[in-house]
Structure formats: structure tokens, C-alpha cells
Design a protein around this motif. Structure first.
Motif, PDB file in Angstrom:
ATOM      1  N   GLY A 149      30.721  42.789  30.862  1.00  0.00           N
ATOM      2  CA  GLY A 149      30.309  42.452  32.212  1.00  0.00           C
ATOM      3  C   GLY A 149      30.882  41.155  32.737  1.00  0.00           C
ATOM      4  N   ASP A 150      30.041  40.432  33.482  1.00  0.00           N
ATOM      5  CA  ASP A 150      30.493  39.231  34.184  1.00  0.00           C
ATOM      6  C   ASP A 150      30.985  38.148  33.225  1.00  0.00           C
ATOM      7  OD1 ASP A 150      30.535  37.584  36.755  1.00  0.00           O
ATOM      8  OD2 ASP A 150      29.244  36.365  35.471  1.00  0.00           O
ATOM      9  N   ILE A 151      30.304  37.975  32.097  1.00  0.00           N
ATOM     10  CA  ILE A 151      30.721  36.929  31.161  1.00  0.00           C
ATOM     11  C   ILE A 151      32.097  37.250  30.582  1.00  0.00           C
ATOM     12  CG2 ILE A 151      30.171  35.778  28.983  1.00  0.00           C
ATOM     13  CD1 ILE A 151      27.205  36.257  29.653  1.00  0.00           C
ATOM     14  N   ALA A 152      32.303  38.515  30.215  1.00  0.00           N
ATOM     15  CA  ALA A 152      33.613  38.927  29.698  1.00  0.00           C
ATOM     16  C   ALA A 152      34.708  38.677  30.729  1.00  0.00           C
ATOM     17  CB  ALA A 152      33.573  40.400  29.302  1.00  0.00           C
ATOM     18  N   ALA A 153      34.404  38.971  31.983  1.00  0.00           N
ATOM     19  CA  ALA A 153      35.390  38.762  33.042  1.00  0.00           C
ATOM     20  C   ALA A 153      35.734  37.276  33.189  1.00  0.00           C
ATOM     21  CB  ALA A 153      34.855  39.312  34.360  1.00  0.00           C
ATOM     22  N   ARG A 154      34.742  36.417  33.072  1.00  0.00           N
ATOM     23  CA  ARG A 154      34.984  34.978  33.204  1.00  0.00           C
ATOM     24  C   ARG A 154      35.812  34.447  32.029  1.00  0.00           C
ATOM     25  NH1 ARG A 154      31.738  32.314  37.027  1.00  0.00           N
ATOM     26  NH2 ARG A 154      30.293  33.729  38.094  1.00  0.00           N
ATOM     27  N   ASP A 191      37.934  36.231  30.249  1.00  0.00           N
ATOM     28  CA  ASP A 191      39.269  36.798  30.436  1.00  0.00           C
ATOM     29  C   ASP A 191      40.053  36.003  31.486  1.00  0.00           C
ATOM     30  OD1 ASP A 191      41.074  39.360  30.071  1.00  0.00           O
ATOM     31  OD2 ASP A 191      40.927  39.040  32.229  1.00  0.00           O
ATOM     32  N   GLU A 192      39.402  35.691  32.599  1.00  0.00           N
ATOM     33  CA  GLU A 192      40.062  34.947  33.674  1.00  0.00           C
ATOM     34  C   GLU A 192      40.494  33.561  33.197  1.00  0.00           C
ATOM     35  OE1 GLU A 192      38.958  33.131  38.112  1.00  0.00           O
ATOM     36  OE2 GLU A 192      37.450  34.176  36.910  1.00  0.00           O
ATOM     37  N   TYR A 193      39.611  32.879  32.473  1.00  0.00           N
ATOM     38  CA  TYR A 193      39.929  31.534  31.996  1.00  0.00           C
ATOM     39  C   TYR A 193      41.086  31.573  31.001  1.00  0.00           C
ATOM     40  CZ  TYR A 193      39.328  26.806  30.213  1.00  0.00           C
ATOM     41  OH  TYR A 193      39.541  25.498  29.855  1.00  0.00           O
ATOM     42  N   MET A 194      41.049  32.543  30.093  1.00  0.00           N
ATOM     43  CA  MET A 194      42.103  32.646  29.085  1.00  0.00           C
ATOM     44  C   MET A 194      43.461  32.922  29.727  1.00  0.00           C
ATOM     45  SD  MET A 194      41.070  32.179  25.929  1.00  0.00           S
ATOM     46  CE  MET A 194      39.456  31.703  25.273  1.00  0.00           C
ATOM     47  N   LYS A 195      43.491  33.783  30.702  1.00  0.00           N
ATOM     48  CA  LYS A 195      44.754  34.079  31.383  1.00  0.00           C
ATOM     49  C   LYS A 195      45.284  32.847  32.112  1.00  0.00           C
ATOM     50  CE  LYS A 195      44.000  39.030  32.150  1.00  0.00           C
ATOM     51  NZ  LYS A 195      43.654  40.073  33.154  1.00  0.00           N
ATOM     52  N   LEU A 252      42.693  35.514  24.115  1.00  0.00           N
ATOM     53  CA  LEU A 252      41.595  36.475  24.226  1.00  0.00           C
ATOM     54  C   LEU A 252      41.635  37.200  25.563  1.00  0.00           C
ATOM     55  CD1 LEU A 252      38.374  34.744  22.802  1.00  0.00           C
ATOM     56  CD2 LEU A 252      39.326  36.934  22.089  1.00  0.00           C
ATOM     57  N   ARG A 253      41.314  38.496  25.524  1.00  0.00           N
ATOM     58  CA  ARG A 253      41.249  39.305  26.725  1.00  0.00           C
ATOM     59  C   ARG A 253      39.972  40.145  26.710  1.00  0.00           C
ATOM     60  NH1 ARG A 253      44.473  36.114  27.744  1.00  0.00           N
ATOM     61  NH2 ARG A 253      46.624  36.355  28.488  1.00  0.00           N
ATOM     62  N   LYS A 254      39.637  40.669  27.874  1.00  0.00           N
ATOM     63  CA  LYS A 254      38.411  41.472  27.971  1.00  0.00           C
ATOM     64  C   LYS A 254      38.461  42.686  27.059  1.00  0.00           C
ATOM     65  CE  LYS A 254      40.187  43.657  32.216  1.00  0.00           C
ATOM     66  NZ  LYS A 254      39.946  43.848  33.667  1.00  0.00           N
ATOM     67  N   GLU A 255      39.659  43.199  26.761  1.00  0.00           N
ATOM     68  CA  GLU A 255      39.773  44.332  25.826  1.00  0.00           C
ATOM     69  C   GLU A 255      39.328  43.927  24.427  1.00  0.00           C
ATOM     70  OE1 GLU A 255      42.304  44.986  29.302  1.00  0.00           O
ATOM     71  OE2 GLU A 255      42.225  43.340  27.846  1.00  0.00           O
ATOM     72  N   ASP A 256      39.659  42.702  24.006  1.00  0.00           N
ATOM     73  CA  ASP A 256      39.229  42.208  22.696  1.00  0.00           C
ATOM     74  C   ASP A 256      37.709  42.124  22.627  1.00  0.00           C
ATOM     75  OD1 ASP A 256      41.916  41.691  21.711  1.00  0.00           O
ATOM     76  OD2 ASP A 256      41.948  39.976  23.075  1.00  0.00           O
ATOM     77  N   LEU A 257      37.106  41.654  23.715  1.00  0.00           N
ATOM     78  CA  LEU A 257      35.648  41.543  23.766  1.00  0.00           C
ATOM     79  C   LEU A 257      34.996  42.913  23.766  1.00  0.00           C
ATOM     80  CD1 LEU A 257      35.559  38.721  26.448  1.00  0.00           C
ATOM     81  CD2 LEU A 257      34.885  38.451  24.065  1.00  0.00           C
ATOM     82  N   ARG A 258      35.530  43.828  24.574  1.00  0.00           N
ATOM     83  CA  ARG A 258      34.935  45.169  24.697  1.00  0.00           C
ATOM     84  C   ARG A 258      34.947  45.914  23.375  1.00  0.00           C
ATOM     85  NH1 ARG A 258      37.799  46.944  28.750  1.00  0.00           N
ATOM     86  NH2 ARG A 258      39.349  48.018  27.478  1.00  0.00           N
ATOM     87  N   GLU A 259      35.956  45.695  22.554  1.00  0.00           N
ATOM     88  CA  GLU A 259      36.086  46.445  21.308  1.00  0.00           C
ATOM     89  C   GLU A 259      35.269  45.871  20.156  1.00  0.00           C
ATOM     90  OE1 GLU A 259      40.234  46.523  20.526  1.00  0.00           O
ATOM     91  OE2 GLU A 259      40.703  47.890  22.189  1.00  0.00           O
ATOM     92  N   HIS A 260      34.684  44.692  20.344  1.00  0.00           N
ATOM     93  CA  HIS A 260      33.990  44.053  19.220  1.00  0.00           C
ATOM     94  C   HIS A 260      32.715  44.798  18.827  1.00  0.00           C
ATOM     95  CE1 HIS A 260      32.309  41.129  16.502  1.00  0.00           C
ATOM     96  NE2 HIS A 260      31.185  41.190  17.182  1.00  0.00           N
TER      97      HIS A 260
END
Length: 534
Positions: free
Chosen positions: A214-219, A221-225, A231-239
Motif C-alpha cells: 500500500g501507501d508505505i510501500a509506495a513511499r 519505492d519513490e524514495y529509493m528511486k 529496493l522496489r515495491k516488487e521486493d516488498l510485495r514478494e516478502h
């Protein structure tokens, strides 16, 4: 167990006794939050999440939503112990080639390139979904309140916060939100964390998915980019966290359990196997010979740790051989010969929290939460109050080492909750915080309990020592004659200023009386916390 310790330090406080439930951890507000959950009808696993989440608020340099979690649990319904490995994995884009091509000979100890996927929120979710009785909204309520309304900074928290000033000043976001006019908040300061409160509210509403999808993952991902992180949102989603079978050894009739690799709990068991070949009680508590034996056993076990421990999904680790009594006897024989053993290859700093909870039904949780170093990587995700941990720094870039970096791999890990069974029933749930100190501290504590008959409070009060590669630090209560004898044997004695202040870690423990089923609690005076029950 005896009433008083055999060491020189007097017991600082009496053992806490309770019949319905108990919590022991390093901060009183967190202990009270867990106790409140128990009193409201929640079980040990609900209370553990409540306690851990408050620790994320009141000890932000030690733990947080951006960190990892390991746990051992005793499920009273099924009368079984399980382990939970909630450590995060390396990003898809993290490879040795990436670091080497960018001029790194090792992974940075802090900063954006030291971050791996945080596992703790999924670990809490596993607790609640599989064993809990309450919702995220219910168990996170105390943490949300302290984040929104503030908490008074305690003595030890203020001390460690000040040690991290230099790291926090490297980030505009971190210094603006976690320093006051460029300084750590002083003891007694009421400190509020609105960004962390918002993150906790999101998790209370949407569960683990708020963090990983959700929102935390998006934040994150945005900061890392934006800052060239991996780290990317895909890494978080798969954990996903993993339930595992604990590893164990029998030490003088007691079954000691630890989390298997990628954690370093194996080291505790290996040291105990070596020491079982000696009559420690006859040798004498904290005598020069006793300390020598533990140092040499530590050096041998840590050398194996540094050679072998890694993510077992990526490496075929010789766990059975390392834990065999025959191998331990070989190592003990080398100590007996008086030879000085090889130093371990790496020395680890790090900071973490430990908590343990027991409920009236007999459920027990032994839990470590950590962002590794003080404030982890030092990277604060804007508007979230989340510091990303720096566990990625523990990977190797040596392609011939089992712990070599690989996408989706978990790094070598320091945090190790402990548990002891007697006659297949839980007897002791305990932990000792402090990175490299954790196995050393657990072994010293277990010897205090089992070999020297100390009670659950005295075992943590007793003077401890910590061996580093360059020498050994002895707490001041260890006498001059012992110090001189160790120096005469060639050991370098370190002053407190030579190593970390409060270098011997922090201990918490719960003892279950096998005759009555009642609880006894102990909490380290070296920390701010307490054991409390009802």
C-alpha cells in the motif's frame, strides 16, 4: 535455582512473581502495553506485538517498522515450539557486480545501499494470523498513542540517541524529525513522532498490506528511486516470513533452542557443547580459568560462524556436524591443550531490543526486533517515521563465501531469541541484546542459571564480560586477581572506553516454575526496562 548469585555483584532487585501473565523487556512503557493486552484478554502473541510496536516508538534507535524480527514461540494448545524467521531479503537489483562496479569492496555499513526488505511487520502479521486473538487495530493502539501524544525519553534511550547524532545529521529528513536543534533529545524530553503514528494507523487499518503493497510501500519505492537505492515495491510485495523448526542441543539435561541460520543462534549451542566437557561450577564463576574457557570456546564457535552461517535456502550448511557432541569434544580438547585459537574473522556492532511474554494458558513468545545499528541505515522515509535497517551490510561480496550477496537472499543475522525446555516443557524464555555479544551473553546467562543455580534476576545481574578480536572487556565487579591472571596469560584487557559503553548487552527473562506453573521474571539493570506481571 539458588537465591543469590555466586558472582560479586549483588542482586539489584527481587524476582518478579506472577500467576496470570508476565512481560519482560527493556522499556517500562512497552512492558506495560503488553501487560495491558494480557489483562484485557489477549494472549502472549497479541501482547508480544503490542510490546514490540511500543518499543518501535520509545526506542527508535534500536528497532522500528523498517527492521527485522526473529521469534521462538511455545504454542500451549499443540504443546510445540516453533521459530519465526521474519528477516528480509536482498532487493532484486542487489548483486556483487553492482557494488563492485560502483567502487565498493564491501557493502556500506550505513546509507541507502545497506537496506534490505524490512521483515518485522509481516512477522507481527504472522503472529496475529496464526496464533493471536486480537486485531492489528487493537494491539497497535498503545504504540499509536505514544507516537501521537509523545513519550518521555528515558536515561538509556537518551544515551544511545546522543551516540547517533552524527549519523542523523547526515540526513536532512532524519535530523529535522529526530534531532532538536541538531541535538538528540535529552532525558525527560516529551518526544512525538507524527509520521510514525500515521504509518501505525495505516497498518492498524489495512494490516501488513499497508506496508508491503500500500501507501508505505509506495513511499519507500519513490524514495529509493529518487535517491538511487535498490529496493522496489516488487521486493516488498514478494516478502514473506518463514516458520521454521528450531535447532537445539541438550546441555546438562536442558534443551536449549535457537533459530537456525541465517541467524547466529547456532553459536550459542556450539559453545554450550564445548563447555559441557568442563565442570564450570568447580572451576568457579568468573574466575580467570572460567573466563579463559568461555573466551576460547567463543573464538572457536565464532570462527565457524564467520565461515559457514548464511541463508540456508542458498547454501548447504553443515549444521548437524557443527552441533555434534563429537565435534565439540575435539574443540574442547584443543582448549584443554592450552593453545590460543584463531580469532573470529569479523566483529559486529549493532543494537536491538528483546522481549518475552507468557500468558496464563502457557503460551510463550521470545522475540527480538532490530534495525541493526543505531537508527539502522540512517535513511528515514519521509512522512512515515520509518528508518530503513542496514542488514544488507552483513552480506559478503566474496563469491566463494556462503553469505555472498544474491537477489532474494537473507543476510547473516545477529538477533537470536532463546528458549529452554525441561522434560519437553518450557522452563526459560530469555535473550541478551547486543550483536556480537548476543551468543556470549546467552551462554554466560545459561551458565549462571544451569551451572551456578542463579535465579532469573540474578542470572542477568551477574557481572559479564565480552571478548573482542583485540581483547576482552570485563565489568568492574570482576576482581583484580582475575584480571591479573588473565593478563598474565596474554589476554589484552580493555577499558570501557576501548569498546562500546555498556558493551555487555541487555538481558530479559521469564522462568516458568515447573512445580507450580507460576512465572518469575528478571530484567537487566543495565537497561531502562522491567519485568512485570499480574
Amino acid at each position: 535455582m539458588a537465591d543469590r548469585p555466586s558472582g560479586n555483584r549483588k542482586q539489584t532487585r527481587s524476582v518478579v512473581h506472577a500467576q496470570n501473565g508476565m512481560v519482560a523487556t527493556s522499556h517500562p512503557l512497552a512492558a506495560m502495553a503488553g501487560l495491558h493486552i494480557l489483562q484485557q484478554g489477549g494472549n502472549a502473541f497479541d501482547a508480544a506485538v503490542a510490546t514490540a510496536s511500543v518499543l518501535c516508538v520509545v526506542e527508535p534507535m534500536m528497532t522500528g517498522l523498517g527492521g527485522d524480527m526473529f521469534a521462538l514461540i511455545y504454542d500451549a494448545d499443540n504443546q510445540e515450539v516453533k521459530g519465526l524467521n521474519a528477516s528480509g531479503r536482498a532487493p532484486r537489483a542487489a548483486t556483487p557486480d553492482f557494488y563492485e562496479q560502483n567502487g565498493f569492496s564491501s557493502i556500506p555499513s550505513t546509507g541507502i545501499l545497506s537496506a534490505t526488505v524490512p521483515g518485522v511487520v509481516d512477522g507481527w502479521s504472522q503472529f496475529l494470523e496464526n496464533y493471536g486473538t486480537l486485531t492489528f487495530k487493537e494491539v497497535l493502539a498503545p504504540a499509536i498513542r505514544y507516537a501521537e501524544e509523545g513519550f518521555p525519553v528515558t536515561e538509556m534511550v537518551a544515551y544511545y540517541w546522543k551516540k547517533a547524532e552524527r549519523l542523523l545529521l547526515q540526513s536532512e529528513e532524519a535530523s529535522r524529525n529526530y534531532l532538536i536543534d541538531g541535538k538528540a533529545p535529552a532525558e525527560g524530553t516529551l518526544f512525538k513522532q507524527p509520521g510514525l503514528a500515521r504509518s501505525l494507523h495505516r497498518i492498524a487499518k489495512d494490516g501488513r498490506d499497508a506496508f508491503y503493497e500500500g501507501d508505505i510501500a509506495a513511499r519507500i519505492d519513490e524514495y529509493m528511486k529518487r535517491h538511487q537505492g535498490l529496493l522496489r515495491k516488487e521486493d516488498l510485495r514478494e516478502h514473506r516470513s518463514q516458520w521454521v523448526a528450531p535447532i537445539s542441543t541438550n546441555y546438562r539435561g536442558y534443551e536449549v533452542l535457537e533459530i537456525p541460520p541465517n541467524g547466529q543462534g547456532l553459536v550459542v549451542l556450539q559453545m554450550l557443547n564445548i563447555l559441557e566437557n568442563y565442570d564450570l561450577k568447580a572451576i568457579g564463576h568468573n574466575s580467570a580459568e572460567y573466563i579463559r574457557l568461555l573466551i576460547e570456546a567463543k573464538k572457536l564457535a565464532y570462527a565457524d560462524r564467520d565461515r559457514y552461517i548464511a541463508d540456508s535456502e542458498f547454501s548447504d550448511l553443515p549444521v548437524d556436524r557443527l552441533l555434534s557432541k563429537a565435534y565439540a569434544l575435539q574443540l574442547a580438547d584443543s582448549i584443554q591443550s592450552g593453545s590460543k585459537n584463531n580469532e573470529p574473522g569479523i566483529q559486529l556492532g549493532g543494537d536491538t531490543v528483546y522481549l518475552t511474554v507468557a500468558d496464563k494458558k502457557g503460551n510463550i513468545a521470545s522475540v527480538t526486533n532490530s534495525i541493526f545499528s543505531l537508527f539502522g541505515s540512517g535513511i528515514l522515509i519521509p512522512d512515515t517515521g520509518i528508518f530503513m535497517h542496514n542488514r544488507g551490510s552483513l552480506f559478503s561480496l566474496d563469491r566463494n563465501h556462503p553469505n555472498v550477496l544474491h537477489p532474494g537472499k537473507r543476510p547473516f543475522h545477529t538477533i537470536i531469541p532463546g528458549m529452554v525446555l525441561k522434560d519437553r516443557k518450557p522452563l526459560i524464555s530469555f535473550g541478551v541484546m547486543g550483536a556480537d555479544m548476543q551468543p556470549q551473553g546467552q551462554v554466560q546467562t545459561l551458565a549462571n542459571l544451569i551451572d551456578f543455580g542463579m535465579n532469573i534476576q540474578a542470572a542477568g545481574d551477574a557481572p559479564r564480560f565480552r571478548h573482542y578480536g583485540h581483547g576482552v572487556f570485563l565489568e568492574s565487579e570482576i576482581g583484580q586477581s582475575t584480571r591479573q591472571a588473565l593478563a598474565d596469560q596474554g589476554y589484552t584487557l580493555l577499558e570501557q572506553s576501548d569498546g562500546d559503553d555498556f558493551a555487555v548487552g541487555g538481558y530479559q527473562g521469564i522462568f516458568v516454575d515447573p512445580e507450580t506453573g507460576l512465572f518469575q521474571g528478571g530484567s537487566d539493570p543495565r537497561k531502562d526496562g522491567c519485568a512485570i506481571g499480574y
